[in-house]
Design an enzyme around this catalytic site. Structure first.
Site, PDB file in Angstrom:
ATOM      1  CE  LYS A  75      -3.978  -1.857   2.558  1.00 13.59           C
ATOM      2  NZ  LYS A  75      -4.931  -1.815   1.431  1.00 13.59           N
ATOM      3  NE  ARG A 102     -10.288 -10.465  -1.761  1.00 12.41           N
ATOM      4  CZ  ARG A 102     -10.610  -9.642  -2.768  1.00 12.41           C
ATOM      5  NH1 ARG A 102     -10.690 -10.100  -4.005  1.00 12.41           N
ATOM      6  NH2 ARG A 102     -10.850  -8.360  -2.539  1.00 12.41           N
TER       7      ARG A 102
HETATM    8  N1  BES Z   1      -8.039  -3.811   4.164  1.00  9.79           N
HETATM    9  C1  BES Z   1      -8.170  -3.528   2.798  1.00  9.79           C
HETATM   10  C2  BES Z   1      -9.480  -2.843   2.441  1.00  9.79           C
HETATM   11  C3  BES Z   1      -9.718  -1.480   3.039  1.00  9.79           C
HETATM   12  C4  BES Z   1      -9.407  -0.345   2.335  1.00  9.79           C
HETATM   13  C5  BES Z   1     -10.318  -1.343   4.259  1.00  9.79           C
HETATM   14  C6  BES Z   1      -9.664   0.895   2.872  1.00  9.79           C
HETATM   15  C7  BES Z   1     -10.588  -0.103   4.808  1.00  9.79           C
HETATM   16  C8  BES Z   1     -10.269   1.020   4.113  1.00  9.79           C
HETATM   17  C9  BES Z   1      -8.093  -4.822   1.978  1.00  9.79           C
HETATM   18  O1  BES Z   1      -7.319  -5.832   2.503  1.00  9.79           O
HETATM   19  C10 BES Z   1      -7.509  -4.462   0.655  1.00  9.79           C
HETATM   20  O2  BES Z   1      -6.410  -4.022   0.616  1.00  9.79           O
HETATM   21  N2  BES Z   1      -8.289  -4.670  -0.411  1.00  9.79           N
HETATM   22  C11 BES Z   1      -7.846  -4.400  -1.722  1.00  9.79           C
HETATM   23  C12 BES Z   1      -8.379  -5.495  -2.614  1.00  9.79           C
HETATM   24  C13 BES Z   1      -7.776  -5.523  -3.979  1.00  9.79           C
HETATM   25  C14 BES Z   1      -6.286  -5.795  -3.939  1.00  9.79           C
HETATM   26  C15 BES Z   1      -8.469  -6.593  -4.783  1.00  9.79           C
HETATM   27  C16 BES Z   1      -8.396  -3.036  -2.150  1.00  9.79           C
HETATM   28  O3  BES Z   1      -9.487  -2.681  -1.760  1.00  9.79           O
HETATM   29  O4  BES Z   1      -7.688  -2.339  -2.860  1.00  9.79           O
HETATM   30 ZN    ZN Z   2      -5.234  -5.657   1.938  1.00  4.16          ZN
END
Ligand code: BES
Ligand code: ZN
Ligand code: ZN
Length: 496
Positions: free
Chosen positions: A273, A347
């Site tokens: 991230k 997931r």
């Molecule tokens: N924990 C994050 C999702 C999230 C984002 C929660 C902002 C709260 C606030 C999750 O694990 C994630 O990173 N999801 C990715 C999925 C993608 C790689 C398919 C996302 O949302 O970008």
């Molecule tokens: Zn994530």
């Protein structure tokens, strides 16, 4: 804060402040306040004629000048009388106690208003709103912020027994929510998977809940390859938390299973991230915290229904051992998963927990997770997304969402979305390369690990934090999901 129900007349009671809740109607119709107005020699009528109309969020302070033992009265507006909800009471109670706290008033008495709800529901909403509104994360400041705590909160009513029931429920629900908030607000170097497990254990011991904490060896024995893959880049080992509420008489009942995502920090792993994107990620265990909080409520109130809580907990870190994109891993149901993004980790650990849920032959399984940024794009921060294989379950969650104001909005799991997670090297992949329907893709991925008829997935990423827009939801971790899940369970008891 000690909360008592006192069967007394407000005019005879002594506190630092007396709270009077009033809807937005003309003074002539505020019948329940007229007797007190007599005692106050017309002071209430005077305020209504000039400074106060009972609108939402409105307050007015007046001094009783020796006409009452209590020196101050705080009038608090409830808004429209027509269709007045428990949420209006929660908001008004939060506004009132916050005001009392800024004034350093330590003993608050609230006259229970008659606004068309039962005495118990009214007391519940007021106590819940007050306790939720007073929550503050104290953090680890070497000089803590100085705030004078309200020591005593008295509920004044002629129907003490019904009010006491409501107080007990409101207190349990607020405590469960504040527990979830506290866990999510706790920094990630403290709130590790082991810490989350120890806090769940502490809560369980205080509430007569059965608790088991599975460590790495046991998780390996269960072949939870997806949970292990997420955890393998962290020095903090994973935990699998199991909370069981099976009161007498429900031993043979098919339980409701609640599953919460417990990622105690989400760096994204090698699909890293941005610095900014990582900032809120100490709260990526908010779904798990919601399950812990809901289990607190259910067990504290000794609800006669079987409920199991499962929280797979891990850190998602970068390390020489960390899992990497294009790895193929095997989940506990034998399905192989190609990792496209190490940031789609929620997931993965949920998949193993959803497989584990099957052993309970559950009547319904509900998972709750901060799963995708996409759900925030789709729904904003107003409602969580709900995806379900069962229309009645969706409906019940929507109803519970309206009652608690922790709303859910249904989103689709079109079978076509499964195509987006087909892999060349495994049974499926953990995310799509096409940038579309991200929240639905997360849901359809999870659906591959379900082997029971009634399942719902709640994507609460948009509801993880609150901005302080609601008086009873101060800035920071929202505690979303505790009240929703508890209300859902409560309605299942009522409807049996
Ligand atoms: N924990 C994050 C999702 C999230 C984002 C929660 C902002 C709260 C606030 C999750 O694990 C994630 O990173 N999801 C990715 C999925 C993608 C790689 C398919 C996302 O949302 O970008
Ligand atoms: Zn994530
Ligand atoms: Zn995450």
């Amino acid at each position: 804060m000690k909360i008592h129900v006192v069967a007394t007349d407000a005019s005879a009671y002594n506190a630092s402040v007396l709270l009077l809740f009033a809807p937005h109607i003309a003074w002539s119709e505020q019948l329940s306040l007229h007797p007190l107005n007599e005692v106050l020699q017309g002071a209430l009528a005077e305020v209504f004629s000039s400074d106060f109309a009972g609108k939402t969020g409105e307050t007015a302070l007046l001094y009783t000048r020796g006409t009452l033992p209590t020196t101050r009265i705080l009038l608090v507006g409830l808004g429209q009388r027509q269709g007045l909800t428990a949420d209006a009471l929660r908001r008004a109670a939060a506004v009132a106690v916050q005001k009392a706290r800024t004034m350093s008033l330590t003993h608050v008495a609230a006259l229970l208003p008659d606004v068309g709800l039962s005495v118990s529901d009214t007391a519940e909403a007021i106590v819940e709103g007050a306790l939720l509104g007073l929550y503050r994360y104290q953090g680890l400041k070497s000089t803590p912020d100085t705030i004078t705590a309200i020591e005593q909160f008295d509920v004044l009513t002629k129907e003490a027994e019904a009010a006491s029931d409501g107080v007990r429920i409101g207190q349990a629900i607020a405590d469960g929510t504040n527990l979830a908030r506290e866990l999510a607000n706790t920094p990630p170097n403290i709130c590790t998977p082991d810490y989350l497990a120890s806090q769940a254990e502490k809560m369980a011991k205080a509430n007569d809940l059965t608790v088991s904490i599975l460590k790495r060896k046991q998780i390996e024995a269960l072949k939870m390859g997806a949970l292990l893959a997420v955890a393998q880049g962290s020095a903090n080992p994973p935990r699998f938390i199991i909370l069981e509420h099976r009161p007498e008489g429900t031993e043979n009942q098919a339980p409701i299973v609640l599953v919460g995502k417990g990622v105690t920090f989400d760096t994204g792993g090698y699909s890293l991230k941005t610095g900014e994107g990582m900032l809120g990620m100490k709260m990526d265990m908010s779904g798990g915290a919601a399950v812990i909080g809901a289990m607190h409520v259910i067990s504290r109130l000794e609800w006669p229904i079987a409920v199991v809580g499962l929280i797979p907990a891990a850190d998602n870190m970068v390390d020489e051992r960390a899992y990497q994109p294009t790895d193929v891993i095997t989940a506990s149901n034998g399905k192989t998963i190609e990792i496209i993004s190490t940031d789609a980790e929620g997931r993965l650990l949920l998949a193993d927990a959803l497989v584990y849920a099957k052993r309970y032959t559950p009547v319904a399984v509900i998972d709750i997770a901060t799963l995708t940024g996409a759900v925030l794009t789709a729904l904003g921060n107003v409602a969580a997304g709900v995806f379900s294989t069962d229309a009645a379950l969706t409906h019940d969650l929507q109803q519970a969402g309206e009652a608690t104001y922790e709303r859910v909005w249904e989103l689709p799991m079109h079978p076509e979305f499964q195509k987006l997670i087909e892999s060349d090297s495994a049974d499926l992949k953990n995310s799509s390369t096409a940038k579309m329907a991200g929240a639905s893709v997360g849901a359809i991925f999870l659906k591959n690990f379900i082997d029971y008829p009634a399942w719902a997935h709640i994507d609460m990423a948009g509801k993880m934090t609150s901005e302080g827009d609601l008086p009873y939801a101060p800035k920071g971790a929202s505690g979303y999901g505790v009240r929703l899940l508890a209300e859902f369970v409560r309605r299942r008891i009522k409807s049996e």
